[in-house]
Design a protein around this motif. Structure first.
Motif, PDB file in Angstrom:
ATOM      1  N   SER A   1      20.747  22.583  43.821  1.00  0.00           N
ATOM      2  CA  SER A   1      19.446  23.044  44.307  1.00  0.00           C
ATOM      3  C   SER A   1      19.490  24.551  44.534  1.00  0.00           C
ATOM      4  O   SER A   1      20.555  25.126  44.807  1.00  0.00           O
ATOM      5  CB  SER A   1      19.081  22.335  45.604  1.00  0.00           C
ATOM      6  OG  SER A   1      19.912  22.797  46.660  1.00  0.00           O
TER       7      SER A   1
ATOM      8  N   THR B   1      18.512  26.039  47.096  1.00  0.00           N
ATOM      9  CA  THR B   1      18.955  26.226  48.481  1.00  0.00           C
ATOM     10  C   THR B   1      20.473  26.275  48.571  1.00  0.00           C
ATOM     11  O   THR B   1      21.049  27.147  49.245  1.00  0.00           O
ATOM     12  CB  THR B   1      18.427  25.086  49.370  1.00  0.00           C
ATOM     13  OG1 THR B   1      17.005  25.050  49.300  1.00  0.00           O
ATOM     14  CG2 THR B   1      18.869  25.284  50.820  1.00  0.00           C
ATOM     15  N   TYR B   2      21.130  25.336  47.866  1.00  0.00           N
ATOM     16  CA  TYR B   2      22.602  25.316  47.897  1.00  0.00           C
ATOM     17  C   TYR B   2      23.167  26.576  47.250  1.00  0.00           C
ATOM     18  O   TYR B   2      24.105  27.193  47.770  1.00  0.00           O
ATOM     19  CB  TYR B   2      23.133  24.081  47.185  1.00  0.00           C
ATOM     20  CG  TYR B   2      24.643  23.996  47.194  1.00  0.00           C
ATOM     21  CD1 TYR B   2      25.314  23.420  48.270  1.00  0.00           C
ATOM     22  CD2 TYR B   2      25.408  24.517  46.146  1.00  0.00           C
ATOM     23  CE1 TYR B   2      26.706  23.375  48.301  1.00  0.00           C
ATOM     24  CE2 TYR B   2      26.789  24.480  46.166  1.00  0.00           C
ATOM     25  CZ  TYR B   2      27.429  23.899  47.244  1.00  0.00           C
ATOM     26  OH  TYR B   2      28.805  23.859  47.290  1.00  0.00           O
TER      27      TYR B   2
ATOM     28  N   LYS C   1      19.213  17.354  44.967  1.00  0.00           N
ATOM     29  CA  LYS C   1      17.940  18.007  45.270  1.00  0.00           C
ATOM     30  C   LYS C   1      17.846  18.388  46.744  1.00  0.00           C
ATOM     31  O   LYS C   1      17.217  19.399  47.090  1.00  0.00           O
ATOM     32  CB  LYS C   1      16.779  17.075  44.910  1.00  0.00           C
ATOM     33  CG  LYS C   1      16.533  16.904  43.424  1.00  0.00           C
ATOM     34  CD  LYS C   1      15.359  15.962  43.175  1.00  0.00           C
ATOM     35  CE  LYS C   1      15.080  15.775  41.693  1.00  0.00           C
ATOM     36  NZ  LYS C   1      13.958  14.822  41.462  1.00  0.00           N
ATOM     37  N   CYS C   2      18.465  17.594  47.596  1.00  0.00           N
ATOM     38  CA  CYS C   2      18.438  17.863  49.037  1.00  0.00           C
ATOM     39  C   CYS C   2      19.416  18.952  49.460  1.00  0.00           C
ATOM     40  O   CYS C   2      19.510  19.289  50.645  1.00  0.00           O
ATOM     41  CB  CYS C   2      18.730  16.578  49.817  1.00  0.00           C
ATOM     42  SG  CYS C   2      17.417  15.350  49.719  1.00  0.00           S
ATOM     43  N   GLY C   3      20.156  19.504  48.503  1.00  0.00           N
ATOM     44  CA  GLY C   3      21.054  20.611  48.810  1.00  0.00           C
ATOM     45  C   GLY C   3      22.415  20.204  49.319  1.00  0.00           C
ATOM     46  O   GLY C   3      23.146  21.029  49.884  1.00  0.00           O
TER      47      GLY C   3
ATOM     48  N   ALA D   1      13.173  18.297  36.749  1.00  0.00           N
ATOM     49  CA  ALA D   1      13.537  19.051  37.952  1.00  0.00           C
ATOM     50  C   ALA D   1      13.997  20.458  37.586  1.00  0.00           C
ATOM     51  O   ALA D   1      13.711  21.426  38.309  1.00  0.00           O
ATOM     52  CB  ALA D   1      14.628  18.320  38.726  1.00  0.00           C
TER      53      ALA D   1
ATOM     54  N   VAL E   1      13.256  22.868  40.716  1.00  0.00           N
ATOM     55  CA  VAL E   1      13.801  22.103  41.836  1.00  0.00           C
ATOM     56  C   VAL E   1      15.322  22.079  41.772  1.00  0.00           C
ATOM     57  O   VAL E   1      16.006  22.046  42.795  1.00  0.00           O
ATOM     58  CB  VAL E   1      13.237  20.665  41.833  1.00  0.00           C
ATOM     59  CG1 VAL E   1      13.857  19.821  42.948  1.00  0.00           C
ATOM     60  CG2 VAL E   1      11.722  20.693  41.972  1.00  0.00           C
ATOM     61  N   LEU E   2      15.853  22.085  40.551  1.00  0.00           N
ATOM     62  CA  LEU E   2      17.292  22.183  40.321  1.00  0.00           C
ATOM     63  C   LEU E   2      17.577  23.343  39.390  1.00  0.00           C
ATOM     64  O   LEU E   2      16.698  23.769  38.620  1.00  0.00           O
ATOM     65  CB  LEU E   2      17.832  20.886  39.711  1.00  0.00           C
ATOM     66  CG  LEU E   2      17.809  19.629  40.581  1.00  0.00           C
ATOM     67  CD1 LEU E   2      18.310  18.429  39.785  1.00  0.00           C
ATOM     68  CD2 LEU E   2      18.649  19.813  41.839  1.00  0.00           C
TER      69      LEU E   2
END
Length: 303
Positions: free
Chosen positions: A175, A177-178, A234-236, A250, A255-256
């Motif tokens: 993700s 975020t990650y 996806k949730c990181g 995604a 998203v990814l």
């Protein structure tokens, strides 16, 4: 403008071109079509000559589509699908498929592949009664009373017939975020958080230069289905090793994101298993055709 005889020749050349793309080599296409390798190569060369463009860049290891080749590949797929549909419409004119059709497939195939294809078949043949069983376990056709099973990887010797549908690649994704919090390089992948499936323990990734690294870490988030793995990434939670066909939407949506794009994991074959001794029923043939088409669309630009 092409005259009529040239158009007829062009149509078959496009079908041969389509088979080369789907099979990934002239040799495999020749075996599939019952031609010699040189004949298949000649058909593609004639197609390039008639159109006045280069469609494939050839090397000793692989074939790569040019930009124009990618465009024609899509049209060639549509031509084959049109011909198949025309033939099936004639054959099914008197008796459209009806009744129960039971299919099992891994969870990851549900949302983007199996369910949309079966839904379309139900529109074409309203009397169909589908039963879909999504499971990452390999269910036996006879014991589970199934018509067809979608299965990934090497198959056991059995009395069942296996139709090659396509191939699943493996790419690293994470993700945004990650990745904003973690810098990733191929020397320190083992220090990252990874989302691991049971069959990915000590999985090997390789780049174009033949360098290999392990998809392994002491910081693992373990899940048992590909769907869970994708959602976790996806949730990181960490980096995942996923087939591109299941994460392409995604990726396109942002998203990814790809991680270490030069590296790819194991490529696994996807099969449709059935126990029919004669020709498959029309509904299952159409299902297989559409599933093959979905895989070929993803791999067309990666030959």
């Amino acid at each position: 403008m092409f005259i009529k005889n040239e158009q007829r020749r062009l149509a078959y050349q496009m079908l041969v071109f389509d088979e080369v793309i789907k099979r990934g080599s002239f040799t495999a296409a020749a075996e599939s079509l019952g031609h010699t390798k040189s004949a298949v190569s000649q058909y593609v060369s004639q197609l390039e000559g008639d159109l006045g463009v280069r469609l494939l860049n050839r090397s000793t290891r692989q074939l790569n589509l040019t930009v124009v080749g990618e465009q024609l590949a899509k049209r060639s797929e549509q031509l084959l699908d049109l011909l198949s549909t025309a033939v099936e419409e004639v054959r099914s004119q008197e008796q459209a498929p009806s009744g129960r059709v039971a299919i099992t497939a891994p969870h990851a195939f549900e949302s983007s592949l199996v369910t949309p294809i079966v839904a379309q078949l139900c529109q074409e043949y309203p009397k169909l009664v589908p039963e879909l069983n999504f499971s990452d376990e390999r269910l036996d056709l006879l014991q589970a009373n199934l018509d067809m099973a979608i299965s990934v990887g090497p198959q056991k010797d059995s009395a069942y017939h296996a139709i090659l549908i396509g191939r699943l690649d493996s790419i690293l994704v994470a993700s945004p975020t990650y990745l904003a919090k973690n810098r990733v390089n191929d020397r320190e992948l083992h220090l990252q958080n990874i989302v691991a499936l049971p069959w990915q323990q000590q999985a090997v990734l390789e780049n174009h230069q033949g360098k290999r690294i392990l998809f392994s870490s002491d910081k693992q988030f373990r899940v048992n289905t590909s769907t869970s793995a994708i959602n976790s990434v996806k949730c990181g939670v960490g980096i995942g090793l996923m087939p591109s066909i299941f994460v392409r939407e995604a990726l396109n949506a942002g998203v990814l994101q790809r991680v270490l794009p030069d590296y790819q994991g194991e490529v696994r074959d996807v099969f449709a298993l059935h126990s029919y001794q004669q020709q498959l029923p029309l509904a299952l043939r159409r299902f297989v055709e559409q599933l093959k088409l979905a895989f070929s669309r993803v791999s067309a630009g990666k030959i």
